[in-house]
Design a protein around this motif. Structure first.
Motif, mmCIF file in Angstrom:
data_model
loop_
_atom_site.group_PDB
_atom_site.id
_atom_site.type_symbol
_atom_site.label_atom_id
_atom_site.label_comp_id
_atom_site.label_asym_id
_atom_site.label_seq_id
_atom_site.Cartn_x
_atom_site.Cartn_y
_atom_site.Cartn_z
ATOM 1 N N ALA A 29 83.895 25.237 13.853
ATOM 2 C CA ALA A 29 83.972 25.469 12.404
ATOM 3 C C ALA A 29 83.391 24.272 11.652
ATOM 4 C CB ALA A 29 85.409 25.716 11.979
ATOM 5 N N TYR A 30 83.678 23.084 12.119
ATOM 6 C CA TYR A 30 83.141 21.865 11.499
ATOM 7 C C TYR A 30 81.615 21.856 11.576
ATOM 8 C CZ TYR A 30 82.036 16.897 10.951
ATOM 9 O OH TYR A 30 81.486 15.692 10.550
ATOM 10 N N GLU A 31 81.068 22.193 12.724
ATOM 11 C CA GLU A 31 79.608 22.186 12.892
ATOM 12 C C GLU A 31 78.936 23.244 12.018
ATOM 13 O OE1 GLU A 31 79.123 22.403 17.153
ATOM 14 O OE2 GLU A 31 79.546 20.263 17.377
ATOM 15 N N VAL A 32 79.565 24.427 11.879
ATOM 16 C CA VAL A 32 79.016 25.465 10.993
ATOM 17 C C VAL A 32 79.039 24.970 9.549
ATOM 18 C CG1 VAL A 32 79.482 27.759 10.024
ATOM 19 C CG2 VAL A 32 79.520 27.420 12.501
ATOM 20 N N GLU A 33 80.126 24.323 9.161
ATOM 21 C CA GLU A 33 80.253 23.781 7.801
ATOM 22 C C GLU A 33 79.144 22.768 7.509
ATOM 23 O OE1 GLU A 33 83.215 20.495 6.358
ATOM 24 O OE2 GLU A 33 84.245 22.421 6.331
ATOM 25 N N ILE A 34 78.910 21.863 8.429
ATOM 26 C CA ILE A 34 77.866 20.840 8.259
ATOM 27 C C ILE A 34 76.482 21.498 8.208
ATOM 28 C CG2 ILE A 34 76.756 18.846 9.350
ATOM 29 C CD1 ILE A 34 79.544 18.321 8.040
ATOM 30 N N LYS A 35 76.246 22.442 9.109
ATOM 31 C CA LYS A 35 74.952 23.134 9.178
ATOM 32 C C LYS A 35 74.600 23.802 7.848
ATOM 33 C CE LYS A 35 72.730 27.011 11.527
ATOM 34 N NZ LYS A 35 72.909 28.075 12.535
ATOM 35 N N VAL A 41 88.814 14.983 1.620
ATOM 36 C CA VAL A 41 90.213 14.759 1.965
ATOM 37 C C VAL A 41 90.254 14.448 3.460
ATOM 38 C CG1 VAL A 41 91.118 16.283 0.158
ATOM 39 C CG2 VAL A 41 90.689 17.202 2.436
ATOM 40 N N PRO A 42 91.320 13.825 3.935
ATOM 41 C CA PRO A 42 91.405 13.573 5.373
ATOM 42 C C PRO A 42 91.224 14.875 6.146
ATOM 43 C CG PRO A 42 93.177 12.450 4.207
ATOM 44 C CD PRO A 42 92.483 13.327 3.206
ATOM 45 N N THR A 43 90.324 14.836 7.120
ATOM 46 C CA THR A 43 89.989 16.022 7.903
ATOM 47 C C THR A 43 90.121 15.699 9.377
ATOM 48 O OG1 THR A 43 88.468 16.791 6.195
ATOM 49 C CG2 THR A 43 88.173 17.706 8.396
ATOM 50 N N PHE A 44 90.898 16.516 10.072
ATOM 51 C CA PHE A 44 91.075 16.380 11.506
ATOM 52 C C PHE A 44 90.284 17.491 12.181
ATOM 53 C CE2 PHE A 44 94.767 14.499 9.564
ATOM 54 C CZ PHE A 44 94.982 13.347 10.310
ATOM 55 N N VAL A 45 89.369 17.111 13.070
ATOM 56 C CA VAL A 45 88.565 18.077 13.799
ATOM 57 C C VAL A 45 89.071 18.095 15.238
ATOM 58 C CG1 VAL A 45 86.251 18.717 14.585
ATOM 59 C CG2 VAL A 45 86.560 17.660 12.332
ATOM 60 N N LEU A 46 89.589 19.247 15.653
ATOM 61 C CA LEU A 46 90.108 19.401 17.005
ATOM 62 C C LEU A 46 88.948 19.598 17.966
ATOM 63 C CD1 LEU A 46 92.982 21.888 16.126
ATOM 64 C CD2 LEU A 46 93.122 19.396 16.299
ATOM 65 N N SER A 47 88.876 18.732 18.976
ATOM 66 C CA SER A 47 87.743 18.781 19.891
ATOM 67 C C SER A 47 88.117 18.123 21.217
ATOM 68 C CB SER A 47 86.549 18.043 19.278
ATOM 69 O OG SER A 47 85.461 18.015 20.168
ATOM 70 N N HIS A 48 87.589 18.658 22.308
ATOM 71 C CA HIS A 48 87.781 18.030 23.615
ATOM 72 C C HIS A 48 86.757 16.924 23.839
ATOM 73 C CE1 HIS A 48 90.784 20.955 24.628
ATOM 74 N NE2 HIS A 48 89.955 21.940 24.370
#
Length: 173
Positions: free
Chosen positions: A52-58, A67-74
């Motif tokens: 979702a983060y990558e789609v948002e950036i794209k 705002v503080p954003t936590f990106v869940l990722s392995h």
């Protein structure tokens, strides 16, 4: 007390994206005021998945006010100095939510995608669900709701109708 809010758009048949993460079906609604600014004014932190983060950036859909954003990722990349408010984490979602809530007295947006929403639902960590239902049937793609370990009940709080047939349902737990 701040709430964990799942705020997300879905197709009539329950998909958040078509095959291959296709979200082009949402683009015709970019000009519809469906209350996002009002919603976002009550947000103090965001939790989202890596895809979702990558789609948002794209698509250049960064939030209007950082705002503080936590990106869940392995996979944890180096910190981006241009977006110092973004933290990549592989911690359990309950721990991430706890940290996010401690950072703000506003609500925490569980932005998505579907896998992230499912993790929060399975642990009964979502207090409010705001579904923007887009009048399109995709037929295939990524479903928002998968299997849960038990029934989770919500109560309808509000129904809103917007231009182009978009309907928004707000549920509370």
């Amino acid at each position: 007390m701040n709430s964990a809010v799942l705020y997300i758009a879905i197709s009539l048949d329950g998909f958040v994206a078509g095959p291959n993460d296709d979200i082009s079906w949402l683009l015709r609604y970019n000009d519809v005021d469906y209350g996002f600014n009002e919603f976002f004014s009550g947000i103090g932190a965001i939790i989202q998945g890596r895809r979702a983060y990558e789609v948002e950036i794209k698509h250049g859909w960064e939030t209007p006010i950082p705002v503080p954003t936590f990106v869940l990722s392995h996979h944890l990349p180096e910190r981006n100095p241009q977006r110092s408010n973004v933290v990549f984490t592989d911690e359990d979602v309950s721990e991430v939510l706890k940290k996010a809530k401690q950072m703000t007295n506003k609500n925490v947006w569980i932005e998505g995608g579907a896998n992230v929403a499912q993790q929060f639902l399975d642990r009964e960590l979502i207090d409010v669900i705001v579904l923007s239902i887009v009048p399109v049937i995709l037929g295939d793609g990524i479903r928002l709701f998968g299997k849960t370990h038990k029934m989770i009940e919500f109560t309808l709080r509000e129904v809103r109708q917007f231009d182009k047939g978009l309907v928004q349902l707000t549920y509370i737990r």
